[in-house]
Design an enzyme around this catalytic site. Structure first.
Site, short mmCIF file in Angstrom:
data_model
loop_
_atom_site.label_atom_id
_atom_site.label_comp_id
_atom_site.label_asym_id
_atom_site.label_seq_id
_atom_site.Cartn_x
_atom_site.Cartn_y
_atom_site.Cartn_z
CE LYS A 166 -4.29 -2.01 1.60
NZ LYS A 166 -3.90 -3.40 1.94
C1 LIG Z 1 -4.60 -4.52 1.32
C2 LIG Z 1 -3.86 -5.80 1.25
C3 LIG Z 1 -4.20 -6.83 0.35
C4 LIG Z 1 -5.41 -6.75 -0.55
O1 LIG Z 1 -5.25 -5.81 -1.56
P1 LIG Z 1 -6.53 -5.30 -2.39
O2 LIG Z 1 -6.00 -4.26 -3.30
O3 LIG Z 1 -7.49 -4.75 -1.37
O4 LIG Z 1 -7.09 -6.47 -3.11
C5 LIG Z 1 -3.41 -7.98 0.29
N1 LIG Z 1 -2.34 -8.10 1.12
C6 LIG Z 1 -1.99 -7.16 2.00
C7 LIG Z 1 -0.81 -7.39 2.87
C8 LIG Z 1 -2.72 -5.97 2.11
O5 LIG Z 1 -2.37 -5.04 3.00
#
Ligand SMILES: *Cc1c(COP(=O)(O)O)cnc(C)c1O
Length: 435
Positions: A107
């Site tokens: 993220k």
């Molecule tokens: C947010 C997240 C996901 C999922 O990602 P999306 O874009 O919501 O599908 C997967 N793994 C981790 C570690 C995350 O923080």
């Protein structure tokens, strides 16, 4: 490139407008109104193209109607002091490590691009903005790190007192400067409720340039397309077989961004949507029926989503056609027990620790190979550092994990939070008094 709501194409707006709005006024999500052909640009990238060079060129191509080359360069340099790392596991599988940013999860790529873009757009009109976020832990720390010391932007984070982990609390409360942590006497749901009330409060709307930075924001989604292109450039010389990507998914932002890259000309043959037992999308792909429902808790808890927000964007991309979506995206589901087994196996076989979300991705890729044949290269997105999920990793491997140096240091810093009551009035008083 211009953007419009997934629910109506009538009104087109710029990227600069869309990132400050978050959600479209009709409740839809912002989505590109055209599909640029960037095949030639992508073909010019190679294994020696740096992440910043690549993202700068792609961003400029996408946003040149509203940003000049210098502005794009400023955004990229301000956003990225880290890059993805592609690691080969075996003849068929590679993992794309996306956890080398400051919050140790993918993220960071979206949050840092959004923060740097907002800083750039605000410098054009010298307005200040206040980002308001409620967090149950992780999103808040990615946003806090991303906006740290950005000019003309303050970040106010509401988190539930006593209900985030010690490490998460330290990540939220030790940066200071333009990052303010409000410790709410209540739950995460209470924090979210207060933030929602703030966004519709007339006093606040009239006096403060309030904005959000949540995961549906276009400014977080779009830059997630870039690392698919980077991964392709890294291996294109070794590529004899078809290329696939496997994406551990919850709200499906990451996967949607990959599909954008594919639409713009990334030579990927397809994608594997990997989920835990919260499998509404794999179920839709297999059966053609979409049934959102309450989520259940799993070890890969960032993917415990029962009604993925980006499914609306996916439907828009494929014109609501189940057949079209199915021809590009294949669904796989992994249980908690399989997740533990995979973490253990990968440690034994490759001597690396993987986090539970990455484990869901790796096993999904293996299942896909088994079902469809080995004549493929699959890049699995590795979404978080294993040290963020020590309990699960230790349960699976029986081994203790070392924290990365950056996280160890965070634990030694002093917490600075402002206690507030569980109501809008304390938040409102704070905002009107300080901004
Ligand atoms: C947010 C997240 C996901 C999922 O990602 P999306 O874009 O919501 O599908 C997967 N793994 C981790 C570690 C995350 O923080």
């Amino acid at each position: 490139m211009k953007f419009s709501s997934t629910r109506s194409r009538d009104k087109e707006i710029t990227f600069g407008k869309a990132i400050f709005q978050g959600l479209a006024p009709d409740g839809g999500l912002y989505h590109p109104t055209s599909i640029p052909d960037l095949k030639e640009l992508f073909a010019g990238f190679s294994g020696s193209t740096s992440y910043n060079e690549l993202t700068e060129k792609v961003t400029y191509e996408l946003l040149k109607e509203e940003l000049n080359k210098e502005a794009v360069k400023r955004i990229i340099n301000s956003a990225y002091s880290f890059s993805p790392f592609l690691r080969r596991l075996d003849d068929n599988l590679l993992i794309l490590e996306l956890f080398h940013g400051s919050s140790y999860a993918f993220k960071d790529f979206g949050a840092c691009f959004l923060a740097a873009s907002m800083e750039e757009y605000l410098s054009l009109n010298t307005k200040r903005a206040v980002i308001l976020v409620a967090t149950s832990g992780d999103t808040g720390s990615a946003v806090a790190q991303a906006f740290y010391k950005k000019k003309n932007i303050d970040v106010v984070i509401l988190y539930p007192s006593g209900r985030v982990s010690n490490l998460q609390e330290k990540q939220l409360t030790t940066l200071q400067e333009n990052i303010i942590a409000l410790e709410v006497k209540g739950s995460f749901d209470d924090c979210q409720k207060i933030v929602k009330q703030a966004f519709v409060d007339q006093d606040l709307i009239n006096n403060i340039n309030l904005t959000s930075a949540n995961s549906i924001n276009l400014g977080r989604l779009m830059p997630q397309a870039f690392y698919y292109i980077y991964a392709y450039a890294q291996i294109k010389n070794q590529l004899k077989d078809d290329l696939y990507f496997t994406v551990p998914s919850g709200n499906f932002g990451n996967l949607t961004a990959g599909i954008y890259a594919w639409q713009w000309g990334l030579p990927a043959k397809g994608f594997v949507a990997a989920t835990n037992v919260n499998d509404v999308v794999p179920e839709y792909l297999n059966e053609g029926i979409y049934t959102p429902r309450a989520s259940v808790a799993t070890f890969s808890n960032a993917m415990d989503v029962g009604n993925p927000s980006n499914f609306e964007r996916m439907q828009t991309i494929f014109n609501n056609s189940h057949d079209k979506m199915k021809s590009i995206i294949h669904g796989e589901v992994v249980t908690d027990n399989e997740t533990l087994d995979t973490i253990k196996l990968v440690k034994e076989k490759h001597d690396i620790f993987i986090d539970p979300h990455t484990a869901v991705g790796i096993l999904s890729a293996k299942k896909f190979l088994k079902e469809t044949g080995n004549d493929k290269q699959i890049i699995i997105l590795s979404t978080a550092h294993a040290a963020k999920f020590p309990e699960t990793v230790e349960k699976a491997t029986g081994m203790e994990m070392q924290l990365p140096e950056g996280l160890k240091k965070t634990l030694t810093l002093e917490k600075h939070s402002i206690p507030v009551e569980n109501s809008l009035s304390d938040l409102k008083e704070y905002l009107l008094g300080n901004y």
